[in-house]
Design a protein around this motif. Structure first.
Motif, PDB file in Angstrom:
ATOM      1  N   PHE A 165      12.141   2.215  26.599  1.00  0.00           N
ATOM      2  CA  PHE A 165      11.037   3.127  26.848  1.00  0.00           C
ATOM      3  C   PHE A 165      10.436   2.922  28.231  1.00  0.00           C
ATOM      4  N   GLY A 166       9.885   4.012  28.761  1.00  0.00           N
ATOM      5  CA  GLY A 166       9.129   3.936  29.993  1.00  0.00           C
ATOM      6  C   GLY A 166       7.692   3.532  29.725  1.00  0.00           C
ATOM      7  N   THR A 167       6.902   3.606  30.767  1.00  0.00           N
ATOM      8  CA  THR A 167       5.526   3.133  30.701  1.00  0.00           C
ATOM      9  C   THR A 167       4.546   4.198  30.214  1.00  0.00           C
ATOM     10  N   GLY A 168       4.966   5.443  30.168  1.00  0.00           N
ATOM     11  CA  GLY A 168       4.155   6.492  29.575  1.00  0.00           C
ATOM     12  C   GLY A 168       3.241   7.239  30.534  1.00  0.00           C
ATOM     13  N   THR A 169       2.967   8.486  30.198  1.00  0.00           N
ATOM     14  CA  THR A 169       1.968   9.316  30.893  1.00  0.00           C
ATOM     15  C   THR A 169       0.888   9.675  29.892  1.00  0.00           C
ATOM     16  N   GLN A 170      -0.362   9.395  30.256  1.00  0.00           N
ATOM     17  CA  GLN A 170      -1.487   9.760  29.387  1.00  0.00           C
ATOM     18  C   GLN A 170      -1.948  11.154  29.761  1.00  0.00           C
ATOM     19  N   LEU A 171      -1.788  12.087  28.855  1.00  0.00           N
ATOM     20  CA  LEU A 171      -2.189  13.474  29.088  1.00  0.00           C
ATOM     21  C   LEU A 171      -3.492  13.754  28.353  1.00  0.00           C
ATOM     22  N   LYS A 172      -4.439  14.330  29.080  1.00  0.00           N
ATOM     23  CA  LYS A 172      -5.695  14.771  28.478  1.00  0.00           C
ATOM     24  C   LYS A 172      -5.848  16.249  28.732  1.00  0.00           C
ATOM     25  N   ALA A 232      -4.876  19.685  21.316  1.00  0.00           N
ATOM     26  CA  ALA A 232      -4.098  18.835  20.411  1.00  0.00           C
ATOM     27  C   ALA A 232      -2.914  18.166  21.099  1.00  0.00           C
ATOM     28  N   ASP A 233      -2.584  18.603  22.310  1.00  0.00           N
ATOM     29  CA  ASP A 233      -1.490  17.969  23.063  1.00  0.00           C
ATOM     30  C   ASP A 233      -1.953  16.669  23.730  1.00  0.00           C
ATOM     31  N   THR A 234      -3.242  16.398  23.678  1.00  0.00           N
ATOM     32  CA  THR A 234      -3.768  15.160  24.258  1.00  0.00           C
ATOM     33  C   THR A 234      -3.119  13.963  23.591  1.00  0.00           C
ATOM     34  N   ALA A 235      -2.416  13.156  24.380  1.00  0.00           N
ATOM     35  CA  ALA A 235      -1.635  12.035  23.839  1.00  0.00           C
ATOM     36  C   ALA A 235      -0.970  11.313  24.999  1.00  0.00           C
ATOM     37  N   SER A 236      -0.270  10.236  24.690  1.00  0.00           N
ATOM     38  CA  SER A 236       0.607   9.581  25.663  1.00  0.00           C
ATOM     39  C   SER A 236       2.027  10.052  25.416  1.00  0.00           C
ATOM     40  N   TYR A 237       2.749  10.283  26.491  1.00  0.00           N
ATOM     41  CA  TYR A 237       4.120  10.772  26.395  1.00  0.00           C
ATOM     42  C   TYR A 237       5.048   9.750  27.049  1.00  0.00           C
ATOM     43  N   PHE A 238       6.107   9.396  26.317  1.00  0.00           N
ATOM     44  CA  PHE A 238       7.048   8.385  26.781  1.00  0.00           C
ATOM     45  C   PHE A 238       8.446   8.972  26.863  1.00  0.00           C
ATOM     46  N   CYS A 239       9.161   8.613  27.919  1.00  0.00           N
ATOM     47  CA  CYS A 239      10.588   8.883  27.929  1.00  0.00           C
ATOM     48  C   CYS A 239      11.310   7.614  27.479  1.00  0.00           C
ATOM     49  N   ALA A 240      12.456   7.780  26.895  1.00  0.00           N
ATOM     50  CA  ALA A 240      13.242   6.650  26.412  1.00  0.00           C
ATOM     51  C   ALA A 240      14.715   6.948  26.650  1.00  0.00           C
ATOM     52  N   THR A 241      15.439   5.960  27.143  1.00  0.00           N
ATOM     53  CA  THR A 241      16.852   6.167  27.445  1.00  0.00           C
ATOM     54  C   THR A 241      17.740   5.360  26.510  1.00  0.00           C
ATOM     55  N   ASP A 242      18.866   5.981  26.158  1.00  0.00           N
ATOM     56  CA  ASP A 242      19.906   5.327  25.379  1.00  0.00           C
ATOM     57  C   ASP A 242      21.010   5.028  26.383  1.00  0.00           C
ATOM     58  N   ASP A 243      21.104   3.768  26.803  1.00  0.00           N
ATOM     59  CA  ASP A 243      21.983   3.406  27.908  1.00  0.00           C
ATOM     60  C   ASP A 243      23.445   3.323  27.499  1.00  0.00           C
ATOM     61  N   ILE A 244      24.333   3.732  28.407  1.00  0.00           N
ATOM     62  CA  ILE A 244      25.772   3.669  28.141  1.00  0.00           C
ATOM     63  C   ILE A 244      26.212   2.245  27.838  1.00  0.00           C
ATOM     64  N   LEU A 245      25.625   1.276  28.523  1.00  0.00           N
ATOM     65  CA  LEU A 245      26.041  -0.113  28.359  1.00  0.00           C
ATOM     66  C   LEU A 245      25.807  -0.631  26.948  1.00  0.00           C
ATOM     67  N   THR A 246      24.893  -0.001  26.211  1.00  0.00           N
ATOM     68  CA  THR A 246      24.616  -0.456  24.849  1.00  0.00           C
ATOM     69  C   THR A 246      25.585   0.162  23.857  1.00  0.00           C
ATOM     70  N   GLY A 247      26.499   0.973  24.352  1.00  0.00           N
ATOM     71  CA  GLY A 247      27.530   1.533  23.501  1.00  0.00           C
ATOM     72  C   GLY A 247      27.057   2.650  22.597  1.00  0.00           C
ATOM     73  N   GLY A 248      25.981   3.332  22.985  1.00  0.00           N
ATOM     74  CA  GLY A 248      25.508   4.452  22.182  1.00  0.00           C
ATOM     75  C   GLY A 248      24.943   4.047  20.847  1.00  0.00           C
ATOM     76  N   GLY A 249      24.379   2.874  20.791  1.00  0.00           N
ATOM     77  CA  GLY A 249      23.872   2.371  19.525  1.00  0.00           C
ATOM     78  C   GLY A 249      22.429   2.718  19.248  1.00  0.00           C
ATOM     79  N   ASN A 250      21.915   3.732  19.970  1.00  0.00           N
ATOM     80  CA  ASN A 250      20.548   4.177  19.732  1.00  0.00           C
ATOM     81  C   ASN A 250      19.535   3.086  20.051  1.00  0.00           C
ATOM     82  N   LYS A 251      19.902   2.167  20.928  1.00  0.00           N
ATOM     83  CA  LYS A 251      18.963   1.133  21.360  1.00  0.00           C
ATOM     84  C   LYS A 251      18.190   1.722  22.542  1.00  0.00           C
ATOM     85  N   LEU A 252      16.966   2.153  22.297  1.00  0.00           N
ATOM     86  CA  LEU A 252      16.186   2.862  23.302  1.00  0.00           C
ATOM     87  C   LEU A 252      15.380   1.921  24.176  1.00  0.00           C
TER      88      LEU A 252
END
Lengths: 114, 114
Positions: free
Chosen positions: B104-111, B82-102
């Motif tokens: 995203f990376g390109t993702g890892t496909q896990l099978k 059930a863990d089979t999925a794509s996994y993405f990291c996402a960053t909330d950059d300091i320059l955006t002032g912490g406004g939750n503007k994420l």
């Protein structure tokens, strides 16, 4: 608790036609986001609303894309006229506020432009 | 623009094994988040780690963050099909002032195979 609702789930249109996507966020969530996810890539933020005001639309192609969030609840994303490269999944998301809160995503609206 | 790059792009393991995915990013961040996306579905928030934290656990998930190297890793222990999925990291950059503007990376496909 109901999640983020989006419609339609799937849409196929010809290039130069128009399309509109609707989103209903989680009740009480002030911040609403529209992301574009092209196949094989991560989501890209198009526009972020705080209540009914735009916080960030720097990556929204304003010559063809428009979005509104009347009354600070539901939102509509429109594309007119559509191009082939607009084929993507359009993800709506919401969060309680716009500061370091968990973002909840809808299932997405899949657009194919032929 | 994509901020993070996940490594590997694709990962295939047997059920019960551990899965490790890495994410590198380029800017200074407020926090980094990991999301899961099942095929044809929206994204689901897994875990958030703040810039002043080095490690965080949630169930079978362990996330580390090294701000000096601008990298993070996600470890899923005792993986299940059930863990089979794509996994993405996402960053909330300091320059955006912490406004939750994420961003995203390109993702890892896990099978995860039985």
């Amino acid at each position: 608790e109901a999640g983020v609702a989006q419609s339609p789930r799937y849409k196929i249109i010809e290039k130069r036609q128009s399309v509109a996507f609707w989103c209903n966020p989680i009740s009480g969530h002030a911040t609403l986001y529209w992301y574009q996810q092209i196949l094989g890539q991560g989501p890209k933020l198009l526009i972020q609303f705080q209540n009914n005001g735009v916080v960030d639309d720097s990556q929204l192609p304003k010559d063809r894309f428009s979005a509104e969030r009347l009354k600070g609840v539901d939102s509509t994303l429109k594309i007119q006229p559509a191009k082939l490269e607009d084929s993507a999944v359009y993800l709506c998301a919401s969060s309680y506020t716009g500061t370091a809160n968990t973002i909840y995503f809808g299932e997405g609206s899949w657009l194919t432009v032929v | 623009s994509q901020q993070g790059e996940e490594d590997p792009q694709a990962l295939s393991i047997q059920e019960g094994e551990n899965a490790t995915m890495n994410c590198s990013y380029k800017t200074s961040i407020n926090n980094l988040q990991w999301y899961r996306q099942n095929s044809g579905r929206g994204l689901v928030h897994l875990i958030l780690i703040r810039s002043n934290e080095r490690e965080k656990h949630s169930g079978r998930l362990r996330v580390t963050l090294d701000t000096s190297k601008k990298s993070s890793s996600l470890l899923i222990t005792a993986s299940r099909a059930a863990d089979t999925a794509s996994y993405f990291c996402a960053t909330d950059d300091i320059l955006t002032g912490g406004g939750n503007k994420l961003t995203f990376g390109t993702g890892t496909q896990l099978k995860v195979e039985l």
